[in-house]
Design a protein around this motif. Structure first.
Motif, short mmCIF file in Angstrom:
data_model
loop_
_atom_site.label_atom_id
_atom_site.label_comp_id
_atom_site.label_asym_id
_atom_site.label_seq_id
_atom_site.Cartn_x
_atom_site.Cartn_y
_atom_site.Cartn_z
N PRO A 1 22.74 -7.16 -11.80
CA PRO A 1 23.23 -8.39 -10.77
C PRO A 1 23.80 -9.38 -11.83
CG PRO A 1 20.92 -8.31 -10.56
CD PRO A 1 21.31 -7.06 -11.33
N THR A 2 23.42 -9.25 -13.04
CA THR A 2 24.00 -10.28 -14.04
C THR A 2 25.33 -9.86 -14.34
OG1 THR A 2 23.46 -9.25 -16.17
CG2 THR A 2 21.81 -11.02 -14.95
N ASP A 3 26.10 -8.65 -14.19
CA ASP A 3 27.29 -7.95 -14.64
C ASP A 3 27.63 -7.28 -13.13
OD1 ASP A 3 29.67 -7.26 -15.90
OD2 ASP A 3 28.92 -5.48 -16.68
N ASP B 1 14.26 -3.62 -2.84
CA ASP B 1 15.59 -4.06 -2.16
C ASP B 1 16.73 -3.87 -2.97
OD1 ASP B 1 16.90 -4.60 0.38
OD2 ASP B 1 17.04 -6.71 -0.39
N THR B 2 17.81 -3.49 -2.49
CA THR B 2 19.28 -3.32 -3.21
C THR B 2 20.36 -3.18 -2.23
OG1 THR B 2 19.93 -2.42 -5.35
CG2 THR B 2 19.01 -0.86 -3.60
N ASP B 3 21.58 -3.29 -2.80
CA ASP B 3 22.77 -2.92 -1.99
C ASP B 3 23.34 -1.66 -2.48
OD1 ASP B 3 22.12 -5.44 -0.81
OD2 ASP B 3 23.93 -6.18 -1.78
N PHE C 1 30.56 -10.73 -1.64
CA PHE C 1 29.25 -10.57 -1.09
C PHE C 1 28.36 -11.14 -2.42
CE2 PHE C 1 31.51 -7.30 1.03
CZ PHE C 1 31.45 -7.50 2.25
N ASP C 2 27.39 -11.81 -1.78
CA ASP C 2 26.25 -12.18 -2.90
C ASP C 2 25.74 -11.11 -3.54
OD1 ASP C 2 24.71 -11.53 -0.44
OD2 ASP C 2 23.00 -12.04 -1.38
N ARG C 3 25.17 -11.34 -4.94
CA ARG C 3 24.44 -10.31 -5.42
C ARG C 3 23.21 -10.10 -5.16
NH1 ARG C 3 25.01 -13.46 -10.99
NH2 ARG C 3 24.69 -15.28 -9.60
N ASN C 4 22.67 -8.86 -4.60
CA ASN C 4 21.26 -8.72 -4.42
C ASN C 4 20.76 -8.87 -5.85
OD1 ASN C 4 18.72 -7.44 -3.65
ND2 ASN C 4 19.64 -6.47 -1.66
N PRO C 5 19.66 -9.63 -5.56
CA PRO C 5 18.88 -9.86 -7.00
C PRO C 5 17.75 -8.59 -7.32
CG PRO C 5 17.99 -11.14 -5.34
CD PRO C 5 18.99 -10.76 -4.67
N ASN C 6 17.62 -7.68 -6.39
CA ASN C 6 16.71 -6.47 -6.28
C ASN C 6 15.33 -6.83 -6.48
OD1 ASN C 6 19.20 -4.85 -6.55
ND2 ASN C 6 19.43 -5.05 -8.70
N ASP D 1 16.00 -17.17 -4.72
CA ASP D 1 15.70 -16.59 -5.74
C ASP D 1 16.46 -16.90 -7.28
OD1 ASP D 1 14.35 -14.43 -7.36
OD2 ASP D 1 14.75 -12.87 -5.84
N LYS D 2 15.85 -17.33 -8.10
CA LYS D 2 16.60 -17.39 -9.59
C LYS D 2 16.35 -16.19 -10.18
CE LYS D 2 16.27 -22.20 -9.86
NZ LYS D 2 16.05 -23.68 -10.65
#
Length: 571
Positions: A390-392, A457-459, A532-537, A545-546
């Motif tokens: 999710p950082t990339d 959890d993920t997308d 869409f927002d990034r799923n932070p997983n 979430d940070k």
């Protein structure tokens, strides 16, 4: 326009129309002074009612013998009351229609127009059935605030929501975040901010709706109490001309409403729903020829005002035009670049074909070994693996994202070449051989995906692409699913790491002509940012979430887990 064209125009500006709770709504009225009483066209807006385009359209209706009423919705611009999206439009719209119908200049017939929020405002009144409301022409409209406005497939519509409710609609008048602002204030930077819950503060705003939308990631009573139109189809009797676009963020809402009222509504509405869908993005006037990276030719141009005028002439004036004799569905067939008409939607006798994915375990990027065909896997193929970081994230390149114009929206939308983004190793690519025959795909598209993740959890995302012989890769349809919502929007369930699950990815609908020697391709990944927002997983509380965690994803395509896309084929 020459002054002589205005000789028959009477204007009444900033008329305060009272609502039952004492709040008054600022209303501008344009009438043909030599033709009163007359049918009235109503448009209610949160964006101001004195824009040049809106006034020009009003004058054009006056020239055709209509009166036009333009109203600021509650709490916006010159109207009294408190602004909060969605909640007042049904009651205020209905009471406005009743007020108009009682005026001496109205002949008892009202039609409504408007796009986006203005289309939603029309639909909110439809189930209340004012005796004066005789026809609607909503453009790019919703059907459910959760499913096709704020969230899609359980993922948060980040770019649209931030620009619209987080920034623009923060006060009584529009507040824009211009793209020439310093880097730290640019939307591209703000959309990377975590946690999501205070992204509005990062933009210098404080938006109560923004925070409440994030605090309600499930389809709970917060959303159900907003009176989604899809829960009211059985109450609707008004004829509707629904206008939308293949690359619009509200495409599915327009299609849902047509199907819903046709199947559940009350006559005459049940029997008098029409669709007009072009290859445009969210903002269009029907005269665009070049859209995104595509030039759709001269045939794409259509007079949307004339389409609405014919609709209202029939339902409000009783003119004996061709409205009742036309096919109710009119759609632009991309690839062939021509308008087609049909007797219904989805198109009767559509053949739904399964196209299965295959590989030897190396489908990463367009240079991988991914294959797409109609052969059901009959042996144990190797699964494909990629990492979602999710950082990339995979960047949004075209599609149904928001299009706010070059001044305020940095997000790519519409038909765009996917060639460069398909080089990424975190995208699995599956492609047919060059087609031996033409294939028309028109209708709803769905992906059945069997996959696992090492996170709770993920997308998962999917994109349908038309690959041209020259290498141009045109995005046709897209979808996303947040894993926790694979079984229920109300009751999310986390994953067991590394367990295989079945995902149904709704890719909405499209209409594209795949020519002989073109290829059909699908892309599978786990992000489409910033649409869409990034799923932070992480599975942590949404929006708070940070932390970001890299996910290892596995996509299966063997005899036990036959992942495939379902394409609506027209023969």
């Amino acid at each position: 326009m020459k002054n002589k064209e205005f000789n028959n125009l009477q204007m009444m500006m900033d008329i305060k129309v009272p609502m039952s709770d004492g709040v008054t709504l600022s209303t501008n009225i344009y009438l043909p002074k030599n033709n009163i009483p007359c049918p009235i066209i109503l448009q209610r807006s949160p964006y101001g009612t004195n824009t040049e385009d809106m006034v020009k359209e009003a004058i054009n209706f006056v020239k055709k013998g209509y009166g036009v009423v333009l109203q600021d919705v509650r709490g916006r611009w010159d109207s009294e009351g408190e602004w909060y999206p969605f909640i007042n439009e049904a009651k205020d719209g209905y009471e406005t229609q009743e007020w108009i119908g009682s005026q001496h200049w109205c002949d008892g017939n009202i039609g409504t127009i408007g796009a986006s929020y203005l289309a939603m405002a029309q639909w909110q009144t439809a189930a209340l059935n004012s005796k004066y409301l005789k026809a609607m022409a909503p453009k790019v409209s919703y059907s459910n605030f959760y499913h096709d406005w704020v969230y899609t497939g359980g993922a948060f519509q980040l770019a649209f929501n931030l620009r619209w409710i987080g920034i623009q609609m923060n006060t009584r008048t529009n507040q824009l975040q211009y793209l020439w602002m310093p880097k730290e204030n640019h939307l591209n930077e703000i959309m990377k901010h975590l946690p999501l819950i205070d992204m509005d503060n990062k933009a210098g705003r404080s938006s109560k709706p923004w925070k409440e939308w994030i605090e309600h990631p499930n389809y709970d009573n917060y959303w159900k109490n907003l009176n989604p139109i899809e829960e009211n189809y059985e109450k609707i009797s008004v004829p509707v001309l629904g206008i939308s676009a293949w690359y619009d963020i509200f495409l599915q809402g327009t299609l849902n409403n047509y199907i819903g009222v046709k199947s559940k509504g009350i006559s005459p509405g049940k029997d008098n729903q029409k669709l007009l869908i072009g290859p445009w993005m969210h903002f269009f006037n029907g005269q665009e020829q070049t859209i995104g990276d595509m030039n759709f030719g001269e045939k794409v141009k259509i007079d949307i005002f004339k389409e609405m005028l014919n609709w209202f002439d029939f339902w409000l004036k009783g003119k004996n035009n061709n409205t009742k004799n036309e096919d109710p569905v009119k759609m632009f067939l991309m690839g062939k670049n021509e308008w087609q008409t049909y007797s219904d939607w989805p198109i009767p006798d559509t053949i739904y074909k399964n196209f299965y994915i295959h590989s030897q375990g190396n489908a990463n990027s367009s240079s991988g070994d991914g294959i797409l065909n109609e052969l059901i896997p009959n042996y144990n193929e190797n699964f494909d693996t990629y990492k979602y970081d999710p950082t990339d994230p995979v960047p949004t390149i075209g599609g149904t994202g928001p299009s706010g114009g070059p001044v305020v929206s940095p997000v790519s939308a519409g038909p765009k070449n996917q060639f460069e983004v398909e080089k990424r190793k975190d995208i699995l690519v599956y492609t047919t051989p060059p087609l031996k025959n033409n294939i028309q795909i028109t209708g709803p598209v769905k992906m059945i995906l069997f996959a696992s993740s090492n996170c709770i959890d993920t997308d998962f995302t999917c994109k349908l692409v038309d690959v041209y012989p020259n290498g141009f890769c045109l995005n046709i349809a897209q979808g996303i699913i947040r894993a926790r919502y694979r079984n229920s929007w109300e009751d999310p369930e986390f994953l067991n790491p590394n367990e295989i699950y079945k995902y149904n990815i709704d890719m909405w609908s499209t209409s594209n002509f795949f020519h002989k020697d073109h290829k059909i391709r699908i892309e599978i990944s786990s992000s489409n940012f910033p649409q869409f927002d990034r799923n932070p997983n992480t599975g942590n509380q949404f929006g708070m979430d940070k932390d970001l965690k890299t996910a290892t994803q596995k996509v299966y395509h063997d005899k036990n887990y036959p992942s495939h896309i379902i394409l609506p084929c027209i023969e």
